[in-house]
Design an enzyme around this catalytic site. Structure first.
Site, PDB file in Angstrom:
ATOM      1  N   GLY A 193       0.391  -1.186   0.290  1.00 39.11           N
ATOM      2  CA  GLY A 193      -0.282   0.076   0.001  1.00 39.11           C
ATOM      3  C   GLY A 193       0.906   1.502   0.062  1.00 39.11           C
ATOM      4  N   CYS A 195     -12.392 -16.586  13.913  1.00 38.67           N
ATOM      5  CA  CYS A 195     -12.390 -15.641  13.464  1.00 38.67           C
ATOM      6  C   CYS A 195     -11.582 -15.710  12.251  1.00 38.67           C
ATOM      7  CB  CYS A 195     -11.155 -14.368  14.472  1.00 38.67           C
ATOM      8  SG  CYS A 195      -9.015 -15.305  14.502  1.00 38.67           S
ATOM      9  N   CYS A 214      -3.823  -4.160   9.139  1.00 38.59           N
ATOM     10  CA  CYS A 214      -5.261  -3.830   7.827  1.00 38.59           C
ATOM     11  C   CYS A 214      -5.672  -4.911   7.705  1.00 38.59           C
ATOM     12  CB  CYS A 214      -3.748  -2.966   6.484  1.00 38.59           C
ATOM     13  SG  CYS A 214      -3.425  -1.163   7.195  1.00 38.59           S
TER      14      CYS A 214
END
Length: 402
Positions: A50, A360, A200
């Site tokens: 990113g 999760c 992120c």
């Protein structure tokens, strides 16, 4: 405060280089001398993700002579929302190679050096050595502390950036350039508790935020390389994209800093994974002999459907994540409800005999919740190692991953 240029100027610019960089050459603070310094510069960018994407593209366009890329991953479809240096034709390709091809398409005059290996204590000093400046686009605390320490020991300044959802930060850490210049440990002496700050990959990031922070990093890099302006040494730039608000805070050198302080205790590279901790000790202890894989979970779900087993499957992710994919039969109770205690009231009573199974995205958050559940008396509770990512990859590939 101004600082001397990090790089000596190259001997000359070719006619092609003068044409290419003409808009730089007519800026008084850059001019011919500054552009020659950029040509002579060697900059290492850690990560072609990113932050690394805009950083690499603009450093290349600016005319940095040698660009190193430290990247070991491959291009995935989920990268393309923010990692603009890659495209659809690059899926499955080495990120380093993909980035190199994009750079040379923009500026074939750049010398691109690939370091296609995961940075660790064994190689980080060798990889860093020989570069004038480092641009840090890493996304985890262990690597950030390692980058900070290795750069300090080698006397290399570096430009740091961080992004999460709508929030970004940037600074320059260069304690060897000035006596009062702080390092990353001066700003963050200790990492946050394990599981406190989602990555992120868990919490998400606005794609265009990467361009905002990555461009700040390049701006600071250019200033340092050519000796222009007032670089962000001793300053923390904070950007809130949701409110369109910029702030700049002063960061002071900490005389008690473990690395650059008056009496340093970190005098060499340390075990950064242990220092930062992926999960808390309580979660690690709870997960011992209480972790199942997705194949076992699939069998359990089938047995529950047949009436031979009773358990409650709890998804501890956030609602937005559960809209992307799911494990059949799971109920959603976000991790925050476990932290504030309200989740326990949504579980079967401890003495009901109903087993609690937690999952999760990857197994980190569920391990943290497992520690809470076991502490409340659910001794037979387990969590799913690999989480829904493993479920999609191994059991139900018809669902999207993220």
């Amino acid at each position: 405060m101004s600082f001397p240029a990090l790089v000596e100027p190259a001997t000359e610019l070719t006619i092609d280089e003068v044409r290419r960089y003409s808009r730089h050459l007519i800026i008084p603070d850059v001019a011919m001398d500054g552009q020659k310094r950029l040509k002579n510069a060697k900059v290492l960018v850690i990560g072609a993700g990113g932050l690394g994407s805009p950083a690499l593209l603009y450093l290349a366009a600016a005319g940095v002579g040698t660009l190193g890329i430290a990247e070991f991953d491959e291009v995935d479809e989920s990268n393309l929302q923010r990692q603009v240096i890659h495209g659809m034709s690059d899926l499955g390709k080495s990120k380093g190679l993909s980035a190199k091809e994009s750079i040379l398409e923009i500026n074939p005059l750049v010398n691109v050096v690939l370091h296609e290996e995961r940075l660790d204590n064994d190689n980080v000093m060798d990889v860093f050595r020989g570069y004038d400046l480092i641009v840090d686009g890493t996304d985890n605390f262990a690597t950030r502390y390692m980058v900070n320490d290795a750069a300090f020991f080698l006397g290399i300044p570096y430009v740091w950036g961080s992004i999460y959802r709508f929030d970004g930060q940037a600074s320059v850490f260069a304690p060897t350039m000035a006596d009062d210049a702080p390092c990353y440990r001066c700003l963050y002496p200790e990492p946050p508790p394990p599981g406190m700050v989602p990555s992120c990959a868990e919490g998400g990031v606005l794609g265009v935020l990467c361009a905002s922070i990555g461009s700040i990093q390049v701006n600071e890099a250019i200033k340092l390389l050519i000796g222009a302006g007032d670089p962000a040494i001793g300053k923390l730039v904070i950007y809130d994209a949701l409110e369109l608000e910029w702030r700049k805070l002063k960061v002071r050198k900490d005389p008690n800093c473990a690395l650059c302080g008056d009496h340093p205790t970190v005098t060499g590279l340390i075990d950064y994974d242990a220092f930062c901790g992926a999960i808390s000790e309580e979660a690690a202890d709870a997960a011992v002999d209480a972790t199942i894989n997705v194949s076992t979970l699939a069998t359990m779900i089938k047995e529950r459907e047949e009436g031979s087993r009773d358990f409650v499957l709890v998804d501890v992710r956030e609602p937005a994540e559960a809209e992307i994919n799911h494990i059949p039969g799971a109920i959603l109770i976000p991790k925050g409800d476990f932290l504030n205690g309200t989740a326990l009231g949504q579980l079967p009573p401890v003495d009901s005999g109903t087993q609690v199974v937690l999952h999760c995205k990857s197994g980190v958050r569920s391990a943290e919740c497992l520690a809470i559940v076991k502490g409340a008396g659910y001794d037979d509770a387990v969590h799913v190692g690999g989480g829904v990512v493993a479920w999609v990859n191994q059991i139900d590939p018809s669902q999207p991953s993220y």
